[in-house]
Design a protein around this motif. Structure first.
Motif, PDB file in Angstrom:
ATOM      1  N   PHE A  36      34.763  17.393  50.152  1.00 24.17           N
ATOM      2  CA  PHE A  36      34.437  16.958  48.795  1.00 24.17           C
ATOM      3  C   PHE A  36      33.126  16.173  48.764  1.00 24.17           C
ATOM      4  O   PHE A  36      32.239  16.440  47.950  1.00 24.17           O
ATOM      5  CB  PHE A  36      35.576  16.103  48.245  1.00 24.17           C
ATOM      6  CG  PHE A  36      35.306  15.518  46.881  1.00 24.17           C
ATOM      7  CD1 PHE A  36      35.322  16.320  45.756  1.00 24.17           C
ATOM      8  CD2 PHE A  36      35.025  14.174  46.736  1.00 24.17           C
ATOM      9  CE1 PHE A  36      35.054  15.788  44.496  1.00 24.17           C
ATOM     10  CE2 PHE A  36      34.760  13.624  45.493  1.00 24.17           C
ATOM     11  CZ  PHE A  36      34.778  14.436  44.364  1.00 24.17           C
ATOM     12  N   ILE A  37      32.977  15.216  49.685  1.00 24.22           N
ATOM     13  CA  ILE A  37      31.750  14.408  49.728  1.00 24.22           C
ATOM     14  C   ILE A  37      30.554  15.287  50.111  1.00 24.22           C
ATOM     15  O   ILE A  37      29.454  15.121  49.576  1.00 24.22           O
ATOM     16  CB  ILE A  37      31.893  13.239  50.720  1.00 24.22           C
ATOM     17  CG1 ILE A  37      33.065  12.346  50.318  1.00 24.22           C
ATOM     18  CG2 ILE A  37      30.616  12.417  50.762  1.00 24.22           C
ATOM     19  CD1 ILE A  37      32.920  11.680  48.983  1.00 24.22           C
ATOM     20  N   SER A  38      30.755  16.243  51.031  1.00 28.26           N
ATOM     21  CA  SER A  38      29.664  17.132  51.441  1.00 28.26           C
ATOM     22  C   SER A  38      29.186  17.987  50.275  1.00 28.26           C
ATOM     23  O   SER A  38      27.978  18.248  50.135  1.00 28.26           O
ATOM     24  CB  SER A  38      30.127  18.033  52.589  1.00 28.26           C
ATOM     25  OG  SER A  38      30.516  17.270  53.710  1.00 28.26           O
ATOM     26  N   LEU A  39      30.100  18.432  49.439  1.00 31.09           N
ATOM     27  CA  LEU A  39      29.724  19.223  48.266  1.00 31.09           C
ATOM     28  C   LEU A  39      28.857  18.408  47.306  1.00 31.09           C
ATOM     29  O   LEU A  39      27.912  18.922  46.704  1.00 31.09           O
ATOM     30  CB  LEU A  39      30.980  19.721  47.550  1.00 31.09           C
ATOM     31  CG  LEU A  39      31.760  20.837  48.259  1.00 31.09           C
ATOM     32  CD1 LEU A  39      33.095  21.068  47.571  1.00 31.09           C
ATOM     33  CD2 LEU A  39      30.950  22.120  48.300  1.00 31.09           C
ATOM     34  N   ILE A  40      29.178  17.123  47.169  1.00 34.37           N
ATOM     35  CA  ILE A  40      28.360  16.260  46.317  1.00 34.37           C
ATOM     36  C   ILE A  40      26.959  16.110  46.904  1.00 34.37           C
ATOM     37  O   ILE A  40      25.956  16.092  46.180  1.00 34.37           O
ATOM     38  CB  ILE A  40      29.035  14.877  46.158  1.00 34.37           C
ATOM     39  CG1 ILE A  40      30.358  15.021  45.393  1.00 34.37           C
ATOM     40  CG2 ILE A  40      28.105  13.892  45.438  1.00 34.37           C
ATOM     41  CD1 ILE A  40      31.158  13.742  45.296  1.00 34.37           C
ATOM     42  N   MET A  41      26.881  16.027  48.244  1.00 39.05           N
ATOM     43  CA  MET A  41      25.599  15.789  48.920  1.00 39.05           C
ATOM     44  C   MET A  41      24.596  16.931  48.728  1.00 39.05           C
ATOM     45  O   MET A  41      23.392  16.700  48.772  1.00 39.05           O
ATOM     46  CB  MET A  41      25.830  15.595  50.422  1.00 39.05           C
ATOM     47  CG  MET A  41      26.393  14.250  50.782  1.00 39.05           C
ATOM     48  SD  MET A  41      25.141  12.978  50.668  1.00 39.05           S
ATOM     49  CE  MET A  41      26.157  11.523  50.922  1.00 39.05           C
ATOM     50  N   ILE A  57      30.596  25.362  52.952  1.00 38.27           N
ATOM     51  CA  ILE A  57      31.410  24.154  53.137  1.00 38.27           C
ATOM     52  C   ILE A  57      32.880  24.432  52.823  1.00 38.27           C
ATOM     53  O   ILE A  57      33.777  24.017  53.568  1.00 38.27           O
ATOM     54  CB  ILE A  57      30.873  23.004  52.264  1.00 38.27           C
ATOM     55  CG1 ILE A  57      29.509  22.543  52.789  1.00 38.27           C
ATOM     56  CG2 ILE A  57      31.847  21.827  52.234  1.00 38.27           C
ATOM     57  CD1 ILE A  57      28.798  21.568  51.872  1.00 38.27           C
ATOM     58  N   LEU A  58      33.138  25.153  51.744  1.00 35.82           N
ATOM     59  CA  LEU A  58      34.517  25.449  51.357  1.00 35.82           C
ATOM     60  C   LEU A  58      35.216  26.320  52.397  1.00 35.82           C
ATOM     61  O   LEU A  58      36.380  26.071  52.755  1.00 35.82           O
ATOM     62  CB  LEU A  58      34.538  26.140  49.991  1.00 35.82           C
ATOM     63  CG  LEU A  58      34.149  25.255  48.794  1.00 35.82           C
ATOM     64  CD1 LEU A  58      34.019  26.097  47.533  1.00 35.82           C
ATOM     65  CD2 LEU A  58      35.184  24.149  48.598  1.00 35.82           C
ATOM     66  N   VAL A  59      34.514  27.337  52.895  1.00 40.92           N
ATOM     67  CA  VAL A  59      35.099  28.222  53.912  1.00 40.92           C
ATOM     68  C   VAL A  59      35.424  27.428  55.185  1.00 40.92           C
ATOM     69  O   VAL A  59      36.509  27.564  55.769  1.00 40.92           O
ATOM     70  CB  VAL A  59      34.149  29.396  54.221  1.00 40.92           C
ATOM     71  CG1 VAL A  59      34.631  30.163  55.448  1.00 40.92           C
ATOM     72  CG2 VAL A  59      34.056  30.320  53.021  1.00 40.92           C
ATOM     73  N   LEU A  60      34.493  26.587  55.606  1.00 44.37           N
ATOM     74  CA  LEU A  60      34.717  25.782  56.811  1.00 44.37           C
ATOM     75  C   LEU A  60      35.862  24.803  56.615  1.00 44.37           C
ATOM     76  O   LEU A  60      36.641  24.552  57.544  1.00 44.37           O
ATOM     77  CB  LEU A  60      33.435  25.033  57.184  1.00 44.37           C
ATOM     78  CG  LEU A  60      32.302  25.894  57.728  1.00 44.37           C
ATOM     79  CD1 LEU A  60      31.053  25.053  57.924  1.00 44.37           C
ATOM     80  CD2 LEU A  60      32.702  26.542  59.051  1.00 44.37           C
ATOM     81  N   GLY A  61      35.961  24.233  55.427  1.00 42.10           N
ATOM     82  CA  GLY A  61      37.062  23.320  55.147  1.00 42.10           C
ATOM     83  C   GLY A  61      38.411  24.014  55.281  1.00 42.10           C
ATOM     84  O   GLY A  61      39.351  23.482  55.873  1.00 42.10           O
ATOM     85  N   ILE A  92      26.537  17.651  57.339  1.00 40.37           N
ATOM     86  CA  ILE A  92      27.151  18.936  56.990  1.00 40.37           C
ATOM     87  C   ILE A  92      26.375  19.598  55.858  1.00 40.37           C
ATOM     88  O   ILE A  92      26.112  20.808  55.876  1.00 40.37           O
ATOM     89  CB  ILE A  92      28.628  18.725  56.583  1.00 40.37           C
ATOM     90  CG1 ILE A  92      29.443  18.254  57.796  1.00 40.37           C
ATOM     91  CG2 ILE A  92      29.224  20.003  56.004  1.00 40.37           C
ATOM     92  CD1 ILE A  92      30.837  17.772  57.440  1.00 40.37           C
ATOM     93  N   ALA A  93      25.967  18.792  54.862  1.00 39.60           N
ATOM     94  CA  ALA A  93      25.210  19.338  53.737  1.00 39.60           C
ATOM     95  C   ALA A  93      23.870  19.897  54.183  1.00 39.60           C
ATOM     96  O   ALA A  93      23.455  20.981  53.743  1.00 39.60           O
ATOM     97  CB  ALA A  93      24.999  18.244  52.685  1.00 39.60           C
ATOM     98  N   ALA A  94      23.181  19.177  55.089  1.00 42.41           N
ATOM     99  CA  ALA A  94      21.873  19.636  55.559  1.00 42.41           C
ATOM    100  C   ALA A  94      21.978  20.970  56.284  1.00 42.41           C
ATOM    101  O   ALA A  94      21.185  21.887  56.045  1.00 42.41           O
ATOM    102  CB  ALA A  94      21.249  18.584  56.474  1.00 42.41           C
ATOM    103  N   VAL A  95      22.962  21.094  57.186  1.00 46.39           N
ATOM    104  CA  VAL A  95      23.124  22.343  57.930  1.00 46.39           C
ATOM    105  C   VAL A  95      23.556  23.472  56.995  1.00 46.39           C
ATOM    106  O   VAL A  95      23.096  24.618  57.118  1.00 46.39           O
ATOM    107  CB  VAL A  95      24.143  22.159  59.080  1.00 46.39           C
ATOM    108  CG1 VAL A  95      24.332  23.465  59.838  1.00 46.39           C
ATOM    109  CG2 VAL A  95      23.680  21.070  60.036  1.00 46.39           C
TER     110      VAL A  95
END
Length: 484
Positions: A360-365, A159-163, A125-128
């Motif tokens: 949350f984990i994706s934001l860290i990544m 990421i936040l919007v998708l969440g 998710i972070a990469a995309v």
């Protein structure tokens, strides 16, 4: 981990009457069109706009690059057909996790869940999302490099919007997925048509000596496959949401047979268009291949490509998010992760705790990440577990041939996929050994330290159960049952 059996014990009083007498489960909202969109929409993301130069870098020639892209499509198709049989035999969500749990055992499944939930899925998710950030920010910094802070902030917003979208409503998430899939197909069609026009005009120099300077070797080919397969990632996404798919016995294999050949043909034609517009040197020097193509072919109208790539990556991130949250949800439902992650919102029927945790984990990544390293790490780990999953399919085909199978593939197909998985795991280690692969292996095995007390001996302190109850009240969630 001990599960809380009665949702009414921890729900607000006004909700107890409505929830105590009915089983809470996720709805079957995905039809065939949404299923095809989930597969194709997730596969067509950032990869086709960013991986071509890396495949070319490792293979050395346009012809060899096209062979890799075609081979990746064939491998994705064979893998998806194998998964289709698994999905019609084991009609549960969770993909590799649930198949390994049912066919191989609890410990390997836990290690997959631990690695997938903590690193692999959030890293994807972070990469995309970083790719989305690069293309959006590039529009404002056309004459200079885009600042990393702006790119990462944009990725965080994505990421936040998708969440939020995925927590609100499954139908809203699938509608957005369908829209963005259609939008990205139109952009890719524009690139394909532009390439055809260039070829008709005689821009065929690169393709005339297509295999000149081809690189061979165990390691480079394996890493080139990693970069190409990144663009095909998502071929197995439908297996993560089997319980939300209408008529999975029919729609699962049918969606696979429609989506993956379509994406493979598009990828090959788009790569040919790139080679028709740019020399290998130009392609290798580009940080954003699609934009470089647009500058040479469309001129002022390059902004259409920028917009299309942004839409494409956003849609792909949505599909990855949609499926990735389900792995966390199913693993928690099986007792391998904290109980609260297995719960769903009592009104919206979405696995919101799992989705929030994944966000949350994706934001860290996104903080330390760069695209190439994420791709290599993700591919190495993913194909390790794909191989274990396919081994489970071969086991039940040989040892349990009488199990009812609505859909069945010839045994040679999973054998080919297993051989490819072994190759993709070993190739980079043998061809270009690096300490990073040792670190990845040690991280996976470190899950055993958690498995023994938490799963094997079901250690669950009182304070942890108290936190679970408070989170249930705060998030308005309750335990769910399987929708098989």
């Amino acid at each position: 981990m001990k599960k809380i059996e009665n949702a009414g014990d921890s729900l607000p009083s006004e909700e107890q009457d409505s929830s105590a007498n009915e089983n809470l489960h996720l709805k079957r909202e995905l039809g065939l069109i949404s299923a095809v969109s989930l597969i194709a929409g997730t596969m067509i993301g950032s990869g086709i706009f960013m991986s071509p130069q890396w495949v070319l870098f490792y293979m050395g020639s346009p012809g060899a690059s096209l062979v890799i892209w075609a081979a990746c499509g064939v491998l994705a198709m064979l893998g998806a057909l194998s998964y289709a049989e698994l999905g019609t035999v084991i009609k549960e969500s969770g993909g590799e996790y649930i198949y390994i749990l049912r066919n191989v055992g609890s410990l390997p499944a836990f290690l997959l869940a631990f690695t997938s939930v903590m690193v692999v899925r959030p890293a994807g998710i972070a990469a995309v999302s970083l790719s989305f950030g690069e293309y959006v920010v590039a529009a404002f910094y056309q004459d200079c490099p885009s600042p990393q802070v702006a790119i990462k902030c944009t990725a965080a917003i994505c990421i936040l919007v998708l969440g939020i979208i995925n927590c609100l409503n499954v139908r809203l998430a699938t509608s957005i997925m369908n829209f963005f899939t259609a939008a990205k197909l139109l952009v890719l069609l524009l690139i394909i048509v532009g390439g055809i026009v260039l070829l008709i005009k005689g821009n065929t120099q690169v393709l005339e000596n297509a295999f000149e300077n081809t690189v061979s070797g165990f390691g480079p080919v394996g890493v080139a496959f990693y970069q190409g397969l990144w663009s095909y990632d998502g071929w197995n996404n439908l297996n993560y949401v089997t319980e939300e798919l209408k008529n999975p016995e029919v729609n699962l294999p049918r969606a696979v047979m429609i989506a993956i050949p379509l994406v493979t043909c598009i990828y090959l034609l788009v790569n040919i268009s790139y080679f028709a517009a740019m020399t290998p040197r130009e392609l290798l020097s580009s940080d954003a291949v699609a934009i470089s193509w647009g500058v040479k072919v469309l001129g002022f109208w390059t902004w259409i490509i920028s917009l299309g790539v942004a839409l494409s990556t956003f849609g792909s991130a949505n599909g990855t998010f949609f499926s990735g949250g389900r792995v966390c949800y199913v693993a928690a439902r099986e007792g391998h992760l904290p109980d609260v992650l297995s719960m769903a919102h009592v009104k919206r029927l979405t696995p919101s705790p799992a989705l929030i945790f994944t966000s949350f984990i994706s934001l860290i990544m996104i903080i330390p990440a760069d695209f190439s390293s994420i791709v290599n790490f993700f591919s190495f780990t993913a194909w390790l577990f794909y191989g274990i999953t396919i081994s489970g399919l071969l086991y039940i085909k040989i040892k349990k041939p009488d199990i009812p199978r609505p859909y069945k593939v010839p045994i040679i197909i999973p054998i080919i996929v297993l051989i490819a998985a072994v190759y993709l795991v070993l190739a980079p280690i043998i061809g270009s050994p690096q300490l990073e692969y040792l670190y990845v292996t040690l991280f996976i095995l470190s899950g055993i330290i958690l498995y023994i007390p938490v799963v094997r001996y079901k250690w669950s302190p009182k304070w942890f159960r108290s936190i679970t109850l408070h989170l249930q009240l705060l998030l308005e969630v309750a335990p769910t049952e399987k929708n098989c």
